[in-house]
Design an enzyme around this catalytic site. Structure first.
Site, PDB file in Angstrom:
ATOM      1  N   GLY A  87      -9.467  -5.158   4.482  1.00 37.44           N
ATOM      2  CA  GLY A  87      -8.800  -5.375   5.760  1.00 37.44           C
ATOM      3  C   GLY A  87      -9.005  -6.804   6.222  1.00 37.44           C
ATOM      4  N   ARG A  88      -8.898  -7.019   7.523  1.00 40.11           N
ATOM      5  CA  ARG A  88      -9.021  -8.382   8.047  1.00 40.11           C
ATOM      6  C   ARG A  88     -10.458  -8.806   8.270  1.00 40.11           C
ATOM      7  NH1 ARG A  88      -5.376  -7.701  12.566  1.00 40.11           N
ATOM      8  NH2 ARG A  88      -6.813  -9.061  13.657  1.00 40.11           N
ATOM      9  N   GLU A  91     -12.250 -11.799   6.272  1.00 36.17           N
ATOM     10  CA  GLU A  91     -11.886 -13.213   6.482  1.00 36.17           C
ATOM     11  C   GLU A  91     -12.830 -13.904   7.458  1.00 36.17           C
ATOM     12  OE1 GLU A  91      -8.397 -13.419   9.876  1.00 36.17           O
ATOM     13  OE2 GLU A  91      -7.828 -12.723   7.883  1.00 36.17           O
ATOM     14  N   CYS A 117      -9.776  -4.368  -1.777  1.00 43.08           N
ATOM     15  CA  CYS A 117      -8.760  -5.118  -1.044  1.00 43.08           C
ATOM     16  C   CYS A 117      -9.247  -6.536  -0.717  1.00 43.08           C
ATOM     17  CB  CYS A 117      -8.387  -4.328   0.212  1.00 43.08           C
ATOM     18  SG  CYS A 117      -6.915  -4.876   1.075  1.00 43.08           S
ATOM     19  N   HIS A 118      -9.284  -6.891   0.571  1.00 41.92           N
ATOM     20  CA  HIS A 118      -9.717  -8.216   0.998  1.00 41.92           C
ATOM     21  C   HIS A 118     -11.239  -8.396   0.942  1.00 41.92           C
ATOM     22  CE1 HIS A 118      -5.612  -8.212   2.501  1.00 41.92           C
ATOM     23  NE2 HIS A 118      -5.714  -9.513   2.740  1.00 41.92           N
ATOM     24  N   TYR A 137      -6.592  -7.227  -3.211  1.00 48.50           N
ATOM     25  CA  TYR A 137      -5.216  -7.268  -2.723  1.00 48.50           C
ATOM     26  C   TYR A 137      -4.573  -8.517  -3.338  1.00 48.50           C
ATOM     27  CZ  TYR A 137      -1.212  -6.867   0.302  1.00 48.50           C
ATOM     28  OH  TYR A 137       0.072  -6.717   0.759  1.00 48.50           O
TER      29      TYR A 137
END
Length: 191
Positions: A87-88, A91, A117-118, A137
């Protein structure tokens, strides 16, 4: 009982937080869900990422996920494995130097690690992917390559294993992702 450190944060992907956390507890692991800057009992807001035919995933509000351990109390050497939600959240979590040191411990000690994913953004920031094969991802693939890893373009329902590292592109891979992580953790599930 084996202990797993589970990294998540605000706007981590909902399924990539809820499902692995619950599945790992279901098979009997003690799972400590943490987020830097937050304490046991506080929550992170998750986001639901869906694949609806757009050029990238869509994003909707998810659930509030209660953390069951404080990041400040984490001692990496006390854990048998590490799982990183996507997800975010990755980051900004990758900017936390203490978190990166925790992640490095698992690679130096050759302990099982799973990132979905991320979540690979944390691995690249921790400088642990050089010479490794992994997936994530697809939009994160260039980061893996720039960090010296070898990005694996696999179906969204699959997982990739390179020694102690299990990675997957996104939540549709949960069955393969969790199965492969359980294998490297040494779990034996009989049906």
């Amino acid at each position: 009982m084996k202990k797993i450190l589970f990294l998540t944060g605000d706007f981590a992907e909902d399924y990539e937080t809820m499902v692995p956390f619950q599945m790992l507890e279901m098979v009997g692991y003690e799972v400590h869900a943490v987020c830097p800057g937050k304490k046991k009992g506080e929550t992170v807001k998750t986001a639901i990422h869906d694949f609806e035919g757009d050029q990238t995933y869509s994003e909707k509000p998810g659930h509030n996920f209660a953390l069951n351990y404080s990041f400040k109390d984490v001692k990496a050497e006390q854990y048998d494995g590490l799982v990183i939600a996507g997800g975010r959240a990755p980051e900004y979590l990758r900017l936390n130097k203490d978190l990166l040191e925790v992640v490095k411990h698992f690679f130096v000690a050759n302990k099982p690690v799973a990132a979905i994913c991320h979540g690979a953004q944390i691995l690249t920031a921790a400088n642990v992917v050089k010479g490794r094969k992994l997936t994530c991802y697809p939009a994160v693939g260039p980061e893996v390559t720039l960090a010296g890893g070898e990005y694996q373009d696999i179906p969204v329902t699959d997982a990739y294993v390179d020694r102690n590292l299990v990675t997957s592109p996104a939540w549709p891979a949960h069955p393969a992702f969790i199965r492969e992580f359980l294998k490297i953790m040494g779990a034996k599930i009989q049906i």
